[in-house]
Design a protein around this motif. Structure first.
Motif, PDB file in Angstrom:
ATOM      1  N   MET A  41       0.839  -1.185   0.000  1.00 28.94           N
ATOM      2  CA  MET A  41       0.000   0.000   0.000  1.00 28.94           C
ATOM      3  C   MET A  41       0.881   1.245   0.000  1.00 28.94           C
ATOM      4  N   LYS A  42       0.416   2.249  -0.683  1.00 26.82           N
ATOM      5  CA  LYS A  42       1.164   3.493  -0.696  1.00 26.82           C
ATOM      6  C   LYS A  42       1.215   4.049   0.717  1.00 26.82           C
ATOM      7  N   GLY A  43       2.382   4.431   1.141  1.00 23.66           N
ATOM      8  CA  GLY A  43       2.553   4.968   2.477  1.00 23.66           C
ATOM      9  C   GLY A  43       3.282   4.021   3.408  1.00 23.66           C
ATOM     10  N   ASP A  44       3.361   2.722   3.066  1.00 24.74           N
ATOM     11  CA  ASP A  44       4.162   1.820   3.881  1.00 24.74           C
ATOM     12  C   ASP A  44       5.595   2.319   3.875  1.00 24.74           C
ATOM     13  N   ARG A  45       6.230   2.237   5.042  1.00 27.67           N
ATOM     14  CA  ARG A  45       7.565   2.801   5.160  1.00 27.67           C
ATOM     15  C   ARG A  45       8.363   1.993   6.166  1.00 27.67           C
ATOM     16  N   VAL A  46       9.650   1.816   5.896  1.00 35.30           N
ATOM     17  CA  VAL A  46      10.563   1.158   6.820  1.00 35.30           C
ATOM     18  C   VAL A  46      11.771   2.070   6.993  1.00 35.30           C
ATOM     19  N   GLU A  47      12.118   2.340   8.248  1.00 34.52           N
ATOM     20  CA  GLU A  47      13.312   3.115   8.567  1.00 34.52           C
ATOM     21  C   GLU A  47      14.372   2.159   9.092  1.00 34.52           C
ATOM     22  N   ILE A  48      15.608   2.334   8.621  1.00 29.89           N
ATOM     23  CA  ILE A  48      16.724   1.493   9.036  1.00 29.89           C
ATOM     24  C   ILE A  48      17.792   2.407   9.630  1.00 29.89           C
ATOM     25  N   VAL A  49      18.178   2.138  10.875  1.00 26.58           N
ATOM     26  CA  VAL A  49      19.240   2.902  11.531  1.00 26.58           C
ATOM     27  C   VAL A  49      20.482   2.015  11.545  1.00 26.58           C
ATOM     28  N   VAL A  50      21.568   2.533  10.969  1.00 27.65           N
ATOM     29  CA  VAL A  50      22.777   1.743  10.772  1.00 27.65           C
ATOM     30  C   VAL A  50      23.953   2.408  11.484  1.00 27.65           C
ATOM     31  N   ASP A  51      24.791   1.600  12.132  1.00 33.62           N
ATOM     32  CA  ASP A  51      26.030   2.072  12.751  1.00 33.62           C
ATOM     33  C   ASP A  51      27.042   2.331  11.642  1.00 33.62           C
ATOM     34  N   ALA A  52      27.509   3.572  11.557  1.00 29.39           N
ATOM     35  CA  ALA A  52      28.464   3.943  10.519  1.00 29.39           C
ATOM     36  C   ALA A  52      29.800   4.346  11.145  1.00 29.39           C
ATOM     37  N   GLY A  53      30.250   3.578  12.123  1.00 30.46           N
ATOM     38  CA  GLY A  53      31.521   3.887  12.764  1.00 30.46           C
ATOM     39  C   GLY A  53      31.321   4.826  13.933  1.00 30.46           C
ATOM     40  N   ASP A  54      31.632   6.098  13.746  1.00 31.03           N
ATOM     41  CA  ASP A  54      31.516   7.070  14.829  1.00 31.03           C
ATOM     42  C   ASP A  54      30.146   7.753  14.877  1.00 31.03           C
ATOM     43  N   THR A  55      29.260   7.424  13.977  1.00 34.62           N
ATOM     44  CA  THR A  55      27.932   8.035  13.920  1.00 34.62           C
ATOM     45  C   THR A  55      26.903   7.000  13.457  1.00 34.62           C
ATOM     46  N   THR A  56      25.654   7.397  13.415  1.00 35.37           N
ATOM     47  CA  THR A  56      24.616   6.529  12.871  1.00 35.37           C
ATOM     48  C   THR A  56      24.013   7.193  11.646  1.00 35.37           C
ATOM     49  N   ARG A  57      23.493   6.370  10.756  1.00 30.70           N
ATOM     50  CA  ARG A  57      22.815   6.874   9.564  1.00 30.70           C
ATOM     51  C   ARG A  57      21.434   6.239   9.495  1.00 30.70           C
ATOM     52  N   THR A  58      20.477   7.018   9.028  1.00 33.43           N
ATOM     53  CA  THR A  58      19.112   6.540   8.905  1.00 33.43           C
ATOM     54  C   THR A  58      18.724   6.509   7.436  1.00 33.43           C
ATOM     55  N   TYR A  59      18.183   5.374   7.010  1.00 35.30           N
ATOM     56  CA  TYR A  59      17.715   5.202   5.640  1.00 35.30           C
ATOM     57  C   TYR A  59      16.226   4.887   5.678  1.00 35.30           C
ATOM     58  N   GLU A  60      15.523   5.248   4.610  1.00 35.08           N
ATOM     59  CA  GLU A  60      14.095   4.966   4.502  1.00 35.08           C
ATOM     60  C   GLU A  60      13.805   4.289   3.182  1.00 35.08           C
ATOM     61  N   VAL A  61      12.948   3.284   3.234  1.00 41.04           N
ATOM     62  CA  VAL A  61      12.412   2.674   2.024  1.00 41.04           C
ATOM     63  C   VAL A  61      10.909   2.862   2.108  1.00 41.04           C
ATOM     64  N   VAL A  62      10.331   3.499   1.076  1.00 43.93           N
ATOM     65  CA  VAL A  62       8.917   3.857   1.088  1.00 43.93           C
ATOM     66  C   VAL A  62       8.238   3.264  -0.141  1.00 43.93           C
ATOM     67  N   ALA A  63       7.003   2.776   0.045  1.00 44.12           N
ATOM     68  CA  ALA A  63       6.188   2.336  -1.082  1.00 44.12           C
ATOM     69  C   ALA A  63       5.757   3.602  -1.826  1.00 44.12           C
ATOM     70  N   THR A  64       6.299   3.802  -3.026  1.00 43.13           N
ATOM     71  CA  THR A  64       6.129   5.075  -3.723  1.00 43.13           C
ATOM     72  C   THR A  64       4.842   5.185  -4.518  1.00 43.13           C
ATOM     73  N   ARG A  65       4.176   4.061  -4.791  1.00 39.51           N
ATOM     74  CA  ARG A  65       2.948   4.100  -5.578  1.00 39.51           C
ATOM     75  C   ARG A  65       1.882   3.237  -4.931  1.00 39.51           C
ATOM     76  N   ALA A  66       0.638   3.499  -5.278  1.00 38.03           N
ATOM     77  CA  ALA A  66      -0.468   2.703  -4.762  1.00 38.03           C
ATOM     78  C   ALA A  66      -0.316   1.257  -5.226  1.00 38.03           C
ATOM     79  N   GLY A  67      -0.600   0.312  -4.335  1.00 37.22           N
ATOM     80  CA  GLY A  67      -0.494  -1.094  -4.677  1.00 37.22           C
ATOM     81  C   GLY A  67       0.847  -1.703  -4.355  1.00 37.22           C
TER      82      GLY A  67
END
Length: 77
Positions: free
Chosen positions: A1-27
């Motif tokens: 469904m459009k709007g589904d989203r997953v956030e991934i927080v990753v250890d990048a050594g001395d800091t953290t990084r956040t990535y998002e994967v989003v369902a970009t279209r309906a269906g």
């Protein structure tokens, strides 16, 4: 469904990084899988075709937050 989203927080050594994967279209939907030390987050169409995939080493993933959009047919409580 459009709007589904997953956030991934990753250890990048001395800091953290956040990535998002989003369902970009309906269906489309976002699926997660952990296989052989790798976390895969994929955007998938209704027919099951993978549109795009993000891969991360499981040892580096700090948090995996799935945020589905509220469905209209489900009671909210």
């Amino acid at each position: 469904m459009k709007g589904d989203r997953v956030e991934i927080v990753v250890d990048a050594g001395d800091t953290t990084r956040t990535y998002e994967v989003v369902a970009t279209r309906a269906g489309r939907r976002v699926e997660t899988a952990v296989r052989r030390g790798v976390v895969e987050v994929s955007e998938v169409t209704r027919s099951g075709t993978v549109v795009r995939t993000a891969r991360f080493m499981a040892t580096r993933v700090l948090a995996l937050v799935e945020q589905p959009i509220p469905r209209e047919d489900e009671p909210t409580g």
